[in-house]
Design a protein around this motif. Structure first.
Motif, PDB file in Angstrom:
ATOM      1  N   MET A   1       0.862  -1.172   0.000  1.00  0.00           N
ATOM      2  CA  MET A   1       0.000   0.000   0.000  1.00  0.00           C
ATOM      3  C   MET A   1       0.900   1.224   0.000  1.00  0.00           C
ATOM      4  N   SER A   2       1.223   1.734  -1.147  1.00  0.00           N
ATOM      5  CA  SER A   2       2.023   2.950  -1.181  1.00  0.00           C
ATOM      6  C   SER A   2       1.257   4.119  -1.794  1.00  0.00           C
ATOM      7  N   GLU A   3       0.274   3.819  -2.657  1.00  0.00           N
ATOM      8  CA  GLU A   3      -0.508   4.884  -3.277  1.00  0.00           C
ATOM      9  C   GLU A   3      -1.924   4.384  -3.541  1.00  0.00           C
ATOM     10  N   ILE A   4      -2.885   5.174  -3.096  1.00  0.00           N
ATOM     11  CA  ILE A   4      -4.301   4.863  -3.286  1.00  0.00           C
ATOM     12  C   ILE A   4      -4.920   6.042  -4.013  1.00  0.00           C
ATOM     13  N   ARG A   5      -5.653   5.784  -5.067  1.00  0.00           N
ATOM     14  CA  ARG A   5      -6.385   6.851  -5.763  1.00  0.00           C
ATOM     15  C   ARG A   5      -7.818   6.858  -5.248  1.00  0.00           C
ATOM     16  N   HIS A   6      -8.321   8.071  -4.959  1.00  0.00           N
ATOM     17  CA  HIS A   6      -9.662   8.171  -4.391  1.00  0.00           C
ATOM     18  C   HIS A   6     -10.384   9.400  -4.944  1.00  0.00           C
ATOM     19  N   LYS A   7     -11.682   9.237  -5.243  1.00  0.00           N
ATOM     20  CA  LYS A   7     -12.500  10.357  -5.741  1.00  0.00           C
ATOM     21  C   LYS A   7     -13.091  11.125  -4.557  1.00  0.00           C
ATOM     22  N   LYS A   8     -12.875  12.412  -4.548  1.00  0.00           N
ATOM     23  CA  LYS A   8     -13.400  13.310  -3.527  1.00  0.00           C
ATOM     24  C   LYS A   8     -14.921  13.170  -3.442  1.00  0.00           C
ATOM     25  N   GLY A   9     -15.465  13.164  -2.217  1.00  0.00           N
ATOM     26  CA  GLY A   9     -16.906  13.114  -2.026  1.00  0.00           C
ATOM     27  C   GLY A   9     -17.508  11.724  -2.152  1.00  0.00           C
ATOM     28  N   THR A  10     -16.650  10.688  -2.193  1.00  0.00           N
ATOM     29  CA  THR A  10     -17.139   9.308  -2.203  1.00  0.00           C
ATOM     30  C   THR A  10     -16.594   8.596  -0.964  1.00  0.00           C
ATOM     31  N   THR A  11     -17.251   7.523  -0.575  1.00  0.00           N
ATOM     32  CA  THR A  11     -16.850   6.777   0.614  1.00  0.00           C
ATOM     33  C   THR A  11     -15.454   6.200   0.435  1.00  0.00           C
ATOM     34  N   PHE A  12     -14.590   6.434   1.407  1.00  0.00           N
ATOM     35  CA  PHE A  12     -13.242   5.868   1.419  1.00  0.00           C
ATOM     36  C   PHE A  12     -13.290   4.626   2.286  1.00  0.00           C
ATOM     37  N   SER A  13     -12.933   3.490   1.722  1.00  0.00           N
ATOM     38  CA  SER A  13     -12.936   2.222   2.456  1.00  0.00           C
ATOM     39  C   SER A  13     -11.803   1.377   1.907  1.00  0.00           C
ATOM     40  N   TYR A  14     -10.784   1.149   2.733  1.00  0.00           N
ATOM     41  CA  TYR A  14      -9.616   0.415   2.292  1.00  0.00           C
ATOM     42  C   TYR A  14      -9.305  -0.643   3.337  1.00  0.00           C
ATOM     43  N   SER A  15      -9.183  -1.894   2.912  1.00  0.00           N
ATOM     44  CA  SER A  15      -8.953  -2.975   3.866  1.00  0.00           C
ATOM     45  C   SER A  15      -7.710  -3.770   3.493  1.00  0.00           C
ATOM     46  N   GLY A  16      -7.205  -4.505   4.467  1.00  0.00           N
ATOM     47  CA  GLY A  16      -6.040  -5.340   4.233  1.00  0.00           C
ATOM     48  C   GLY A  16      -5.770  -6.226   5.433  1.00  0.00           C
ATOM     49  N   LEU A  17      -4.649  -6.907   5.364  1.00  0.00           N
ATOM     50  CA  LEU A  17      -4.211  -7.785   6.446  1.00  0.00           C
ATOM     51  C   LEU A  17      -2.855  -7.302   6.940  1.00  0.00           C
ATOM     52  N   VAL A  18      -2.614  -7.430   8.245  1.00  0.00           N
ATOM     53  CA  VAL A  18      -1.339  -7.014   8.831  1.00  0.00           C
ATOM     54  C   VAL A  18      -0.824  -8.099   9.767  1.00  0.00           C
ATOM     55  N   LYS A  19       0.483  -8.116   9.926  1.00  0.00           N
ATOM     56  CA  LYS A  19       1.128  -9.081  10.815  1.00  0.00           C
ATOM     57  C   LYS A  19       1.704  -8.308  12.000  1.00  0.00           C
ATOM     58  N   LEU A  20       1.188  -8.622  13.190  1.00  0.00           N
ATOM     59  CA  LEU A  20       1.634  -7.950  14.407  1.00  0.00           C
ATOM     60  C   LEU A  20       2.091  -8.989  15.423  1.00  0.00           C
ATOM     61  N   PRO A  21       3.031  -8.616  16.292  1.00  0.00           N
ATOM     62  CA  PRO A  21       3.437  -9.533  17.353  1.00  0.00           C
ATOM     63  C   PRO A  21       2.287  -9.741  18.345  1.00  0.00           C
ATOM     64  N   ALA A  22       2.447 -10.712  19.240  1.00  0.00           N
ATOM     65  CA  ALA A  22       1.432 -10.952  20.269  1.00  0.00           C
ATOM     66  C   ALA A  22       1.220  -9.675  21.077  1.00  0.00           C
ATOM     67  N   GLY A  23      -0.021  -9.399  21.439  1.00  0.00           N
ATOM     68  CA  GLY A  23      -0.344  -8.211  22.226  1.00  0.00           C
ATOM     69  C   GLY A  23      -1.791  -7.836  22.034  1.00  0.00           C
ATOM     70  N   SER A  24      -2.209  -6.815  22.752  1.00  0.00           N
ATOM     71  CA  SER A  24      -3.558  -6.249  22.611  1.00  0.00           C
ATOM     72  C   SER A  24      -3.414  -4.969  21.799  1.00  0.00           C
ATOM     73  N   TRP A  25      -3.664  -5.054  20.518  1.00  0.00           N
ATOM     74  CA  TRP A  25      -3.332  -3.981  19.595  1.00  0.00           C
ATOM     75  C   TRP A  25      -4.503  -3.048  19.315  1.00  0.00           C
ATOM     76  N   ALA A  26      -4.182  -1.782  19.154  1.00  0.00           N
ATOM     77  CA  ALA A  26      -5.103  -0.755  18.669  1.00  0.00           C
ATOM     78  C   ALA A  26      -4.395  -0.073  17.501  1.00  0.00           C
ATOM     79  N   ALA A  27      -5.148   0.631  16.665  1.00  0.00           N
ATOM     80  CA  ALA A  27      -4.547   1.296  15.510  1.00  0.00           C
ATOM     81  C   ALA A  27      -5.181   2.660  15.307  1.00  0.00           C
ATOM     82  N   ALA A  28      -4.396   3.583  14.754  1.00  0.00           N
ATOM     83  CA  ALA A  28      -4.870   4.930  14.431  1.00  0.00           C
ATOM     84  C   ALA A  28      -4.256   5.338  13.104  1.00  0.00           C
ATOM     85  N   CYS A  29      -4.968   6.182  12.356  1.00  0.00           N
ATOM     86  CA  CYS A  29      -4.486   6.628  11.055  1.00  0.00           C
ATOM     87  C   CYS A  29      -4.939   8.060  10.799  1.00  0.00           C
ATOM     88  N   LYS A  30      -4.000   8.899  10.406  1.00  0.00           N
ATOM     89  CA  LYS A  30      -4.291  10.282  10.034  1.00  0.00           C
ATOM     90  C   LYS A  30      -3.797  10.534   8.624  1.00  0.00           C
TER      91      LYS A  30
END
Length: 107
Positions: A1-30
């Motif tokens: 995921m290095s570049e995503i093209r998106h049309k202004k004024g439409t719903t943005f929805s992007y999904s994927g899978l990630v590999k994380l170490p053991a733990g209780s994980w939370a995520a944030a994105c700006k």
């Protein structure tokens, strides 16, 4: 995921899978403009998988913004990353870019 093209004024929805170490994980994105100004804090849903994904992934992730939310996005190249936290551990993804385009049909 290095570049995503998106049309202004439409719903943005992007999904994927990630590999994380053991733990209780939370995520944030700006998403930020090139000058560093905050454009939007995306809604992030991080869900542990019941079994490992094909490349050992441990979680699914969904980044979202409503059509109303993206209607305020500038026609520009936005930049963002995802920060995963578990206690004092913080892991950040590489920077990715969202190329916001003017819609032709939903302008």
């Amino acid at each position: 995921m290095s570049e995503i093209r998106h049309k202004k004024g439409t719903t943005f929805s992007y999904s994927g899978l990630v590999k994380l170490p053991a733990g209780s994980w939370a995520a944030a994105c700006k998403l930020n403009a090139a000058d560093g100004a905050l454009v939007e804090t995306l809604s992030v849903t991080l869900t542990a998988l019941g079994s490992l994904g094909p490349a050992g992934e441990t979680h699914s992730i969904l980044l979202e913004s409503s059509a109303t939310g993206t209607s305020d996005w500038p026609i520009a190249r936005l930049q963002g990353d995802i920060a995963f936290t578990s206690g004092a551990i913080v892991i950040a993804t590489n920077t990715f870019f969202v190329i916001v385009q003017k819609g032709e049909t939903n302008a």
